[in-house]
Design a protein around this motif. Structure first.
Motif, mmCIF file in Angstrom:
data_model
loop_
_atom_site.group_PDB
_atom_site.id
_atom_site.type_symbol
_atom_site.label_atom_id
_atom_site.label_comp_id
_atom_site.label_asym_id
_atom_site.label_seq_id
_atom_site.Cartn_x
_atom_site.Cartn_y
_atom_site.Cartn_z
ATOM 1 N N SER A 163 40.453 14.995 68.666
ATOM 2 C CA SER A 163 40.003 13.892 69.521
ATOM 3 C C SER A 163 39.101 14.403 70.639
ATOM 4 N N ILE A 164 39.384 15.604 71.134
ATOM 5 C CA ILE A 164 38.546 16.204 72.181
ATOM 6 C C ILE A 164 37.168 16.546 71.621
ATOM 7 N N VAL A 165 37.152 17.138 70.438
ATOM 8 C CA VAL A 165 35.870 17.503 69.813
ATOM 9 C C VAL A 165 35.039 16.252 69.530
ATOM 10 N N THR A 166 35.679 15.193 69.046
ATOM 11 C CA THR A 166 34.961 13.947 68.782
ATOM 12 C C THR A 166 34.373 13.375 70.063
ATOM 13 N N HIS A 219 43.354 23.556 78.379
ATOM 14 C CA HIS A 219 44.458 24.165 77.627
ATOM 15 C C HIS A 219 44.076 24.306 76.155
ATOM 16 N N TYR A 220 43.258 23.359 75.662
ATOM 17 C CA TYR A 220 42.833 23.374 74.259
ATOM 18 C C TYR A 220 41.533 24.143 74.063
ATOM 19 N N PHE A 221 40.645 24.053 75.030
ATOM 20 C CA PHE A 221 39.351 24.754 74.976
ATOM 21 C C PHE A 221 39.136 25.425 76.333
ATOM 22 N N LEU A 231 34.091 24.757 73.688
ATOM 23 C CA LEU A 231 34.074 23.379 73.195
ATOM 24 C C LEU A 231 32.762 23.081 72.482
ATOM 25 N N LEU A 232 31.664 23.579 73.019
ATOM 26 C CA LEU A 232 30.367 23.357 72.375
ATOM 27 C C LEU A 232 30.357 23.926 70.957
ATOM 28 N N LEU A 233 30.820 25.156 70.800
ATOM 29 C CA LEU A 233 30.817 25.782 69.481
ATOM 30 C C LEU A 233 31.732 25.030 68.510
ATOM 31 N N ARG A 242 30.256 19.465 63.474
ATOM 32 C CA ARG A 242 29.083 18.738 62.990
ATOM 33 C C ARG A 242 28.686 19.234 61.603
ATOM 34 N N ASP A 243 28.696 20.543 61.404
ATOM 35 C CA ASP A 243 28.346 21.088 60.093
ATOM 36 C C ASP A 243 29.383 20.719 59.036
#
Length: 202
Positions: free
Chosen positions: A24-27, A59-61, A67-69, A75-76
């Motif tokens: 959810s954070i990445v999204t 805590h997650y990133f 987080l960017l990576l 995305r890939d």
């Protein structure tokens, strides 16, 4: 005496919950970076989207670059839904199929265009990712064009290496135009037209 086996637990354990939270954070970060870029989008913006504190997000990133990576790799993974290329599928058809697929996934083209351009700015954490991506794409398309040349299906005078670099440049450029005027630009059609200029029909 017989016993009835216990039904498997349907409860989600801590790992599953953590994985879901990371996703959810990445999204959310994908939406923020696609709209504002890496420099303009903050960790607080991302935290607000998922309803958590910035401290909890870290805590997650542990860092914004981590987080960017994660977003770039996500995305890939998402655009990989248009792959893999079937051995029987032509290069032209594979490129057109991937371009059309990308149009159907919200935000992935915006994210790529924004972050790729931004990555050449000073000390951007995405530079290595995009540099390696371009090198990998050039090698892949070079092999494809070289195979066509061996089959006698590359037009005379076309260099496989230049054709590979030109295809990538066209794809990136036409994506930008499509983002600005999606109703006026046929991204997949432009890619097909270029490839049909350099590749002889079967």
């Amino acid at each position: 005496m017989t016993t009835t086996p216990a039904a498997p637990s349907t409860k989600r354990g801590p790992y599953a919950k953590s994985k879901q939270r990371r996703e959810s954070i990445v999204t959310a970060a994908h939406e923020v970076f696609a709209a504002r870029g890496y420099r303009g989008g903050s960790l607080q913006d991302v935290a607000d989207k998922v309803g958590m504190s910035q401290t909890s997000l870290l805590h997650y990133f542990p860092s914004k670059s981590d987080l960017l990576l994660a977003v770039l790799n996500w995305r890939d993974t998402v655009t990989g839904g248009g792959h893999p290329r079937d051995p029987e599928e032509s290069l032209v058809d594979a490129v057109v199929r991937q371009a059309r697929f990308n149009e159907t996934v919200p935000g992935v083209i915006e994210l790529y265009a924004v972050l790729c351009a931004e990555s050449i700015t000073d000390n951007h954490p995405g530079l290595d990712f995009f540099t390696e991506r371009y090198e990998r794409l050039r090698r892949s398309y070079f092999r494809a064009f070289s195979a066509l040349a061996d089959e006698g299906r590359l037009r005379p005078g076309v260099d496989p290496g230049q054709a590979a670099a030109s295809l990538i440049a066209l794809w990136d450029g036409i994506q930008t135009q499509w983002l600005m005027a999606p109703g006026d630009v046929d991204m997949a059609g432009c890619l097909r037209a270029y490839l049909e200029l350099v590749v002889l029909p079967e």
